[in-house]
Scaffold this motif. Structure first.
Motif, PDB file in Angstrom:
ATOM      1  N   MET A 218     -48.542  27.068  28.250  1.00  0.00           N
ATOM      2  CA  MET A 218     -48.622  27.481  26.843  1.00  0.00           C
ATOM      3  C   MET A 218     -47.929  28.804  26.673  1.00  0.00           C
ATOM      4  SD  MET A 218     -52.411  26.631  25.706  1.00  0.00           S
ATOM      5  CE  MET A 218     -52.944  26.628  27.371  1.00  0.00           C
TER       6      MET A 218
ATOM      7  N   SER B 292     -48.472  30.120  23.157  1.00  0.00           N
ATOM      8  CA  SER B 292     -49.839  30.146  22.840  1.00  0.00           C
ATOM      9  C   SER B 292     -50.280  31.169  23.747  1.00  0.00           C
ATOM     10  CB  SER B 292     -50.486  28.870  23.119  1.00  0.00           C
ATOM     11  OG  SER B 292     -50.289  28.428  24.385  1.00  0.00           O
ATOM     12  N   ALA B 293     -48.943  29.370  23.626  1.00  0.00           N
ATOM     13  CA  ALA B 293     -49.125  30.056  24.608  1.00  0.00           C
ATOM     14  C   ALA B 293     -49.716  30.550  23.833  1.00  0.00           C
ATOM     15  CB  ALA B 293     -48.133  30.476  25.496  1.00  0.00           C
TER      16      ALA B 293
ATOM     17  N   PRO C 192     -52.519  33.009  28.169  1.00  0.00           N
ATOM     18  CA  PRO C 192     -51.594  31.897  28.368  1.00  0.00           C
ATOM     19  C   PRO C 192     -50.206  32.329  28.805  1.00  0.00           C
ATOM     20  CG  PRO C 192     -52.053  32.250  26.031  1.00  0.00           C
ATOM     21  CD  PRO C 192     -53.004  33.113  26.789  1.00  0.00           C
TER      22      PRO C 192
ATOM     23  N   TYR D  71     -60.696  28.758  32.511  1.00  0.00           N
ATOM     24  CA  TYR D  71     -60.112  27.784  31.586  1.00  0.00           C
ATOM     25  C   TYR D  71     -61.153  26.805  31.042  1.00  0.00           C
ATOM     26  CZ  TYR D  71     -55.295  29.256  31.542  1.00  0.00           C
ATOM     27  OH  TYR D  71     -54.155  29.967  31.302  1.00  0.00           O
TER      28      TYR D  71
ATOM     29  N   TYR E  58     -61.915  26.668  27.348  1.00  0.00           N
ATOM     30  CA  TYR E  58     -61.217  25.814  26.390  1.00  0.00           C
ATOM     31  C   TYR E  58     -62.049  24.587  26.040  1.00  0.00           C
ATOM     32  CZ  TYR E  58     -57.002  28.556  26.816  1.00  0.00           C
ATOM     33  OH  TYR E  58     -56.096  29.571  26.771  1.00  0.00           O
TER      34      TYR E  58
ATOM     35  N   ALA F  13     -48.366  23.384  27.588  1.00  0.00           N
ATOM     36  CA  ALA F  13     -49.172  23.903  28.695  1.00  0.00           C
ATOM     37  C   ALA F  13     -49.063  22.964  29.888  1.00  0.00           C
ATOM     38  CB  ALA F  13     -50.622  24.057  28.264  1.00  0.00           C
TER      39      ALA F  13
ATOM     40  N   MET G 211     -57.913  30.630  21.648  1.00  0.00           N
ATOM     41  CA  MET G 211     -57.415  31.084  22.940  1.00  0.00           C
ATOM     42  C   MET G 211     -57.750  32.536  23.191  1.00  0.00           C
ATOM     43  SD  MET G 211     -53.827  29.466  23.886  1.00  0.00           S
ATOM     44  CE  MET G 211     -53.102  30.613  22.784  1.00  0.00           C
TER      45      MET G 211
END
Ligand SMILES: Cc1cc2nc3c(=O)[nH]c(=O)nc-3n(C[C@H](O)[C@@H](O)[C@H](O)COP(=O)(O)OP(=O)(O)OC[C@H]3O[C@@H](n4cnc5c(N)ncnc54)[C@H](O)[C@@H]3O)c2cc1C
Ligand code: FES
Lengths: 106, 542
Positions: free
Chosen positions: B1, B4-5, B217, B242, B245, B262, B421
């Motif tokens: 990401m 956001s990535a 990210p 993670y 998420y 991602a 995120m």
């Protein structure tokens, strides 16, 4: 770099026009359009300044002109951000001791 | 990401610019909509023709805003410190490097190429190498703004420039948040985004074996690029988990494209044999003059290192970062209202059409909250539409353009994703336990954690500002960009564990009077009534 891969090979950069700069008198190869910091990194050089208080070595940290850790003396002029400054043929980079007499005003 | 990535040289106070003995008043350049520099004009004199819009920052947000507004008939100046358009995400080698495959280091290159084509076709005056240090209300033209810039790759060439415009779009992006740890000042420790930037723009790597660490990210994107460019990446060390998420499925699943991205990074990392260690941090860098190895420790839920869990990893560089902080100096100087973000930084409070609390000043991209390049694009486009509508006095959408309504919906989805995120990767309250008393927190002024703790414990400092006055932490060249988050946190911890366990305290929005260091000659040329020394904008916080 490791194996046969390199950043220049990855993006198909023309490396024929490489030229020379010097770091504390010794020759370093730079590519057109590379910053001084990048040319030094590519030669395995990570430090080109010593701090004012502790005399500790420093080089580029943020890579984008924000941290001022990469200050170098270039052609006799101190306090230049090596990560922003494009290398030019014949540039003489010297390790900056302390504040190399400050020129900026903030 | 991916998406956001100086002593302030001369000593100083964090506010008053210092005298530079040999700085004479300088000639400057003014630019009119034809893009011509008026060489003879004295700096600070009567302005040439004014633009409809000045855009500051040529990243995805600024480019989209400039191109959209120009296509809708506005005259636009686009200023950026960098020599090339693209911002952080689309950093690419200078043309002199002759790269035939610049896209190799980018996903989504076609979107950028399309934007560059539109930029070339539109009549935008692109002022590269312009470091904007302040934006002020034009002293002699009601409703207009003067954008003051220093020029040159380093911002230290002798010809400052000024652009006057009826509206300003702030698209200055973000910088990386750093949390100090023992050894982080050793050469070879570099910002994660910084390593990415040096690779993308100048094809240089900090080492051959690079550990990537921190949180967020961006780390995956950085590791994937470093590995693709030939570095070995023995580990990506992520402080959060993670699994976070999984607890926020809604916002995340609404963005399948981002999750796919991602997955692409994940696959690339697997292929290069990169190990992802979650809930871990680098708690020590080893080496005398440069990085030789790092110690990676497991973290508990509060981000405190678990005793005895340290593992040594040999490497010659460490790329580290903990997410991004919006770059707000220019906006705060103008008095724009800010808001706190979910991960404890500050961003601009914006109206539905990207306008700040100061009418005529707009913002897009990371300045309004970190959210990645797609959000930056969307916001830039929306701002461009809205500014054109305002200046033309009528709606301007239609003709194949996305409508403001569509753009706003897209913005809301991307923003929700980014916030989810940011919450996952926000620093845990226990991170200061990585520090020993000898760890330098302020890199510029070489102020250690021990001295900051002393200022807090013995001298009663309770906020970053007091710590700064007592220790000089945050007073150096970078004006606290690198240590601000850490200093604020250390000061707040003195207020007792309850306060410190809550949302991470960040320094209040950046009140740096000047966005970049400025020589006295340029300052002296500013028109008196609006010089930064006398104007007293009052930023407020909601
Ligand atoms: C070092 C770094 C590396 C990053 N790398 C990646 C990556 O690889 N992948 C990814 O997905 N995201 C990356 N990001 C995140 C990045 O913020 C993107 O999300 C995206 O580029 C944001 O777009 P933007 O237009 O808001 O800002 P940016 O792209 O940051 O553009 C802002 C522009 O404003 C200019 N600017 C700032 N201040 C001034 C000033 N005072 N005067 C003149 N110009 C100014 C800067 O030179 C820059 O070009 C990175 C961020 C940073 C800080
Ligand atoms: S590396 Fe931070 S300013 Fe150059």
């Amino acid at each position: 770099m490791a194996r046969d891969r390199s950043p220049a090979a990855l993006v198909g950069a023309a490396t024929d026009d490489a030229f020379e700069i010097t770091f504390d008198g010794r020759p370093v190869t730079a590519l057109p359009g590379q910053s001084v910091a990048a040319a030094l990194w590519a030669a395995g050089i990570l430090a080109w300044r010593s701090t004012r208080v502790g005399g500790r070595p420093r080089g580029a940290f943020c890579g984008i002109g924000q941290c001022y850790d990469c200050l170098a003396t270039v052609n006799g002029r101190p306090n230049r951000r090596a990560c922003l400054l494009p290398a030019r043929p014949g540039d003489a980079i010297t390790t900056q001791e302390g504040h190399g007499h400050a020129e900026l005003g903030v | 990401m991916p998406n956001s990535a100086s002593e302030a040289p001369g000593g100083g106070a964090d506010s008053a610019p210092e005298a530079v003995p040999d700085a004479a008043p300088e000639d400057g350049a003014e630019y009119g909509p034809e893009g011509r520099a008026d060489d003879g004009a004295a700096y600070g004199a009567e302005c040439g023709p004014e633009y409809d819009l000045a855009v500051i920052g040529a990243g995805p947000a600024g480019l989209a805003g400039a191109v959209t507004a120009s296509e809708l008939g506005l005259s636009v100046a686009l200023l950026d410190a960098s020599g090339q358009p693209g911002g952080q995400y689309y950093r690419h080698p200078s043309p002199a490097l002759g790269a035939t495959r610049p896209e190799a280091l980018h996903h989504n290159w076609p979107a950028f190429a399309a934007l560059l084509r539109r930029l070339a076709a539109a009549e935008v005056t692109h002022l590269a190498g312009h470091h904007v240090w302040t934006v002020v209300a034009a002293p002699d033209a009601a409703g207009s703004w003067d954008v003051h810039a220093l020029t040159g790759a380093n911002g230290d060439e002798d010809r400052p420039g000024r652009v006057r415009a009826r509206a300003v779009l702030l698209a200055t992006g973000a910088y990386e948040r750093q949390l100090p740890f023992p050894g982080w000042t050793l050469p070879g420790v570099v910002g994660a985004g910084g390593a990415q930037a040096m690779l993308k723009s100048a094809l240089a790597l900090p080492g051959r074996r690079v550990v990537v660490a921190g949180s967020g990210p961006l780390l995956l994107a950085v590791a994937a690029s470093l590995a693709a460019a030939g570095a070995r990446v023995p580990a990506v060390v992520e402080a959060s988990d993670y699994l976070g998420y999984a607890r926020r499925p809604g916002a995340l699943l609404s963005q399948p494209a981002k999750l796919a991205e991602a997955a692409v990074h994940g696959a690339a990392l697997l292929r290069h044999g990169v190990r992802l260690r979650t809930r871990s941090a680098v708690t020590q860098v080893h080496g005398s003059d440069r990085v030789e190895a790092v110690t990676v420790s497991r973290l508990d839920r509060q981000w405190r290192p678990v005793r005895g869990s340290g593992r040594r990893i040999a490497c010659d560089a460490l790329a580290v970062g903990h997410g991004l902080v919006p770059q707000l100096e220019l906006a705060v100087g103008l008095g724009c209202t800010t808001r706190r973000t979910v991960d404890g930084t500050h961003a601009l409070e914006l109206g539905p059409l990207q306008e700040t609390s100061v009418p005529g000043i707009w913002a897009a991209g990371e300045t309004g909250g970190v959210g990645g390049f797609q959000l930056a694009f969307t916001e830039g486009e929306l701002a461009g539409l809205a500014i054109a509508a305002r200046l033309r006095g009528r709606a301007v959408a239609g003709e194949g353009r996305r409508s403001p309504r569509v753009l706003r919906r897209r913005r809301a989805r991307l923003r929700a994703f980014a916030d989810a995120m940011a919450a996952v990767h926000a620093p845990g309250p226990g991170w200061p336990q990585w520090l020993d008393d000898a760890t330098e927190v302020c890199r510029c002024e070489e102020v250690t954690a021990g001295r900051i703790r002393e200022a807090v414990a013995d001298y009663g400092a309770r906020d970053a500002r007091t710590v700064k006055l007592l220790t000089r932490a945050g007073m150096g060249w970078c004006q606290g960009r690198m240590c601000g988050a850490a200093v604020a946190c250390l000061a707040a911890q003195a207020q007792g564990p309850r306060r410190a366990q809550g949302a991470q305290p960040e320094p209040s929005p950046e009140r740096r009077p000047l966005a970049v260091p400025v020589r006295l000659g340029a300052l002296a040329a500013l028109d008196e009534p609006n010089s930064p020394g006398t104007a007293e904008p009052k930023p407020t916080e909601r």
